[in-house]
Design a protein around this motif. Structure first.
Motif, PDB file in Angstrom:
ATOM      1  N   LEU A  33       5.699  -7.271   5.635  1.00 30.16           N
ATOM      2  CA  LEU A  33       4.251  -7.465   5.819  1.00 30.16           C
ATOM      3  C   LEU A  33       3.530  -6.138   5.650  1.00 30.16           C
ATOM      4  CD1 LEU A  33       4.318  -9.715   9.006  1.00 30.16           C
ATOM      5  CD2 LEU A  33       3.466 -10.397   6.740  1.00 30.16           C
ATOM      6  N   PRO A  34       2.324  -6.160   5.047  1.00 26.90           N
ATOM      7  CA  PRO A  34       1.597  -4.901   4.859  1.00 26.90           C
ATOM      8  C   PRO A  34       0.929  -4.413   6.144  1.00 26.90           C
ATOM      9  CG  PRO A  34       0.305  -6.711   3.969  1.00 26.90           C
ATOM     10  CD  PRO A  34       1.612  -7.305   4.449  1.00 26.90           C
ATOM     11  N   PHE A  35       0.801  -3.142   6.257  1.00 30.78           N
ATOM     12  CA  PHE A  35       0.044  -2.503   7.348  1.00 30.78           C
ATOM     13  C   PHE A  35       0.463  -3.005   8.742  1.00 30.78           C
ATOM     14  CE2 PHE A  35      -2.572  -1.215   3.782  1.00 30.78           C
ATOM     15  CZ  PHE A  35      -2.884   0.088   4.138  1.00 30.78           C
ATOM     16  N   VAL A  36       1.736  -2.882   9.016  1.00 34.10           N
ATOM     17  CA  VAL A  36       2.224  -3.216  10.362  1.00 34.10           C
ATOM     18  C   VAL A  36       2.713  -1.973  11.114  1.00 34.10           C
ATOM     19  CG1 VAL A  36       2.792  -5.651   9.979  1.00 34.10           C
ATOM     20  CG2 VAL A  36       4.473  -3.883   9.384  1.00 34.10           C
ATOM     21  N   ALA A  51      -3.405  -6.349   0.985  1.00 32.69           N
ATOM     22  CA  ALA A  51      -2.267  -6.212   0.060  1.00 32.69           C
ATOM     23  C   ALA A  51      -2.187  -4.748  -0.385  1.00 32.69           C
ATOM     24  CB  ALA A  51      -2.446  -7.133  -1.135  1.00 32.69           C
ATOM     25  N   ASN A  52      -1.223  -4.447  -1.203  1.00 21.89           N
ATOM     26  CA  ASN A  52      -1.022  -3.071  -1.667  1.00 21.89           C
ATOM     27  C   ASN A  52      -0.969  -3.002  -3.193  1.00 21.89           C
ATOM     28  OD1 ASN A  52      -0.637  -1.385   0.743  1.00 21.89           O
ATOM     29  ND2 ASN A  52       1.140  -2.681   1.145  1.00 21.89           N
ATOM     30  N   THR A  53      -1.151  -1.796  -3.728  1.00 21.45           N
ATOM     31  CA  THR A  53      -1.062  -1.641  -5.193  1.00 21.45           C
ATOM     32  C   THR A  53       0.368  -1.869  -5.672  1.00 21.45           C
ATOM     33  OG1 THR A  53      -0.716   0.729  -5.019  1.00 21.45           O
ATOM     34  CG2 THR A  53      -2.961   0.032  -5.436  1.00 21.45           C
ATOM     35  N   LEU A  96     -11.305   5.883   3.589  1.00 23.03           N
ATOM     36  CA  LEU A  96     -10.211   6.814   3.878  1.00 23.03           C
ATOM     37  C   LEU A  96      -9.010   5.994   4.356  1.00 23.03           C
ATOM     38  CD1 LEU A  96     -12.326   9.508   5.755  1.00 23.03           C
ATOM     39  CD2 LEU A  96     -11.511   9.568   3.383  1.00 23.03           C
ATOM     40  N   HIS A  97      -7.825   6.398   3.942  1.00 19.48           N
ATOM     41  CA  HIS A  97      -6.627   5.660   4.345  1.00 19.48           C
ATOM     42  C   HIS A  97      -6.376   5.881   5.843  1.00 19.48           C
ATOM     43  CE1 HIS A  97      -2.561   4.171   4.507  1.00 19.48           C
ATOM     44  NE2 HIS A  97      -2.673   3.746   3.266  1.00 19.48           N
ATOM     45  N   PRO A  98      -6.046   4.812   6.573  1.00 15.40           N
ATOM     46  CA  PRO A  98      -5.798   4.995   8.010  1.00 15.40           C
ATOM     47  C   PRO A  98      -4.714   6.043   8.313  1.00 15.40           C
ATOM     48  CG  PRO A  98      -5.484   2.681   7.365  1.00 15.40           C
ATOM     49  CD  PRO A  98      -6.002   3.402   6.175  1.00 15.40           C
ATOM     50  N   ILE A 157      -7.057  -3.200  -0.106  1.00 12.83           N
ATOM     51  CA  ILE A 157      -5.912  -2.852  -0.956  1.00 12.83           C
ATOM     52  C   ILE A 157      -5.416  -1.468  -0.565  1.00 12.83           C
ATOM     53  CG2 ILE A 157      -5.079  -2.507  -3.310  1.00 12.83           C
ATOM     54  CD1 ILE A 157      -7.261  -4.387  -4.290  1.00 12.83           C
ATOM     55  N   GLY A 158      -4.213  -1.435  -0.044  1.00  9.63           N
ATOM     56  CA  GLY A 158      -3.593  -0.157   0.330  1.00  9.63           C
ATOM     57  C   GLY A 158      -2.751   0.378  -0.807  1.00  9.63           C
ATOM     58  N   GLU A 159      -1.905   1.321  -0.466  1.00  9.58           N
ATOM     59  CA  GLU A 159      -1.154   2.025  -1.501  1.00  9.58           C
ATOM     60  C   GLU A 159       0.178   1.322  -1.758  1.00  9.58           C
ATOM     61  OE1 GLU A 159      -1.272   6.214  -0.624  1.00  9.58           O
ATOM     62  OE2 GLU A 159       0.791   6.404  -1.320  1.00  9.58           O
ATOM     63  N   GLY A 160       1.044   1.396  -0.777  1.00 14.02           N
ATOM     64  CA  GLY A 160       2.352   0.759  -0.912  1.00 14.02           C
ATOM     65  C   GLY A 160       2.991   0.666   0.453  1.00 14.02           C
ATOM     66  N   PRO A 161       3.987  -0.205   0.590  1.00  8.76           N
ATOM     67  CA  PRO A 161       4.625  -0.391   1.893  1.00  8.76           C
ATOM     68  C   PRO A 161       5.329   0.883   2.376  1.00  8.76           C
ATOM     69  CG  PRO A 161       5.324  -2.084   0.298  1.00  8.76           C
ATOM     70  CD  PRO A 161       4.553  -1.051  -0.458  1.00  8.76           C
ATOM     71  N   GLY A 162       5.258   1.101   3.669  1.00  6.49           N
ATOM     72  CA  GLY A 162       6.050   2.151   4.301  1.00  6.49           C
ATOM     73  C   GLY A 162       7.301   1.536   4.903  1.00  6.49           C
ATOM     74  N   GLU A 163       7.928   2.276   5.797  1.00  8.35           N
ATOM     75  CA  GLU A 163       9.219   1.813   6.331  1.00  8.35           C
ATOM     76  C   GLU A 163       9.094   0.505   7.117  1.00  8.35           C
ATOM     77  OE1 GLU A 163      11.130   4.339   9.201  1.00  8.35           O
ATOM     78  OE2 GLU A 163      13.089   3.517   8.660  1.00  8.35           O
ATOM     79  N   GLN A 164       8.125   0.461   8.027  1.00 10.03           N
ATOM     80  CA  GLN A 164       7.961  -0.741   8.852  1.00 10.03           C
ATOM     81  C   GLN A 164       7.606  -1.954   8.004  1.00 10.03           C
ATOM     82  OE1 GLN A 164       8.664  -1.511  11.978  1.00 10.03           O
ATOM     83  NE2 GLN A 164       9.561   0.524  11.960  1.00 10.03           N
ATOM     84  N   GLU A 165       6.753  -1.717   7.004  1.00 14.49           N
ATOM     85  CA  GLU A 165       6.321  -2.807   6.131  1.00 14.49           C
ATOM     86  C   GLU A 165       7.512  -3.344   5.340  1.00 14.49           C
ATOM     87  OE1 GLU A 165       4.686   0.173   6.370  1.00 14.49           O
ATOM     88  OE2 GLU A 165       2.969  -0.574   7.528  1.00 14.49           O
ATOM     89  N   ASP A 166       8.346  -2.412   4.848  1.00 13.00           N
ATOM     90  CA  ASP A 166       9.542  -2.786   4.086  1.00 13.00           C
ATOM     91  C   ASP A 166      10.505  -3.593   4.973  1.00 13.00           C
ATOM     92  OD1 ASP A 166      11.453  -2.554   1.884  1.00 13.00           O
ATOM     93  OD2 ASP A 166      12.493  -1.076   3.125  1.00 13.00           O
TER      94      ASP A 166
HETATM   95  N1  URA Z   1       0.182   2.251   3.961  1.00  9.01           N
HETATM   96  C1  URA Z   1      -0.200   1.493   2.918  1.00  9.01           C
HETATM   97  O1  URA Z   1      -0.893   1.954   2.022  1.00  9.01           O
HETATM   98  N2  URA Z   1       0.179   0.226   2.892  1.00  9.01           N
HETATM   99  C2  URA Z   1       0.907  -0.336   3.848  1.00  9.01           C
HETATM  100  O2  URA Z   1       1.204  -1.527   3.761  1.00  9.01           O
HETATM  101  C3  URA Z   1       1.285   0.479   4.936  1.00  9.01           C
HETATM  102  C4  URA Z   1       0.921   1.757   4.961  1.00  9.01           C
END
Ligand code: URA
Length: 181
Positions: A50-53, A77-79, A151-153, A37-46
């Motif tokens: 898709l999450p974490f791309v 997924a993300n929060t 730790l967050h990537p 579970i990540g935080e939230g989508p960034g620009e690429q994800e938006d």
């Molecule tokens: N960082 C996040 O926490 N989530 C994503 O989907 C992308 C970057």
């Protein structure tokens, strides 16, 4: 899961729908043992829905690969499912509004372990007052399930010296899953 996703794609439970390009529902194996579970989508994800791309996601992929965890065997997924403008932290009311989606995803997947990436999701899914630099990599049982903060990537991209610590946590997760089989 597909039904839930289709419902989620129309979500207007908080204001983030106004600025999103795509809802970022989640990706991976709906029967995964490991759920990130990540935080939230960034620009690429938006952009891609898709999450974490983006860069952080590519680093996560590399670390999973190096640990011998097949990418398509996990769920990510993300929060929050929609990008907060300018990548700001999601607001408490945005996380609250979104919580139901993630809760259903967790119920449907029923993973053996939940790994929270970064402080924001760790505070919600591992320990409210977590000190992530100190407490990442520690197993905590929550709702009958083993959970861990990592730790967050994105933090690893900013500070590559932290990569070995984060990789050690991924290995712990791999070993836990292997031993549980
Ligand atoms: N960082 C996040 O926490 N989530 C994503 O989907 C992308 C970057």
């Amino acid at each position: 899961m597909e039904e839930l996703k289709n419902e989620c794609l129309d979500c207007r439970r908080c204001e983030l729908w106004k600025t999103r390009r795509n809802v970022v529902f989640g990706k991976g194996d709906p029967h995964a043992d490991i759920m990130f579970i990540g935080e939230g989508p960034g620009e690429q994800e938006d952009l891609q829905g898709l999450p974490f791309v983006g860069r952080a996601g590519q680093l996560l992929d590399k670390m999973l690969d190096a640990a011998g965890i097949p990418l398509d065997s996990v769920y990510i997924a993300n929060t929050v499912k929609c990008r907060p403008p300018h990548n700001r932290d999601p607001l408490p009311e945005e996380k609250d509004a979104c919580r139901g989606w993630l809760k259903r995803q967790i119920e449907l997947i029923n993973p053996k372990v939940i790994i929270a990436l970064g402080r924001i999701s760790a505070a919600d899914y591992v320990k409210e007052d977590i000190r992530i630099m100190k407490e990442h990599g520690q197993w905590i049982e929550r709702d009958g399930r083993m959970c861990m903060a990592m730790l967050h990537p994105a933090a690893l991209l900013r500070n590559p010296n932290l990569k070995p610590e984060a990789f050690a946590d991924i290995l712990k997760v791999r070993d836990y899953i292997d031993e549980s089989k």
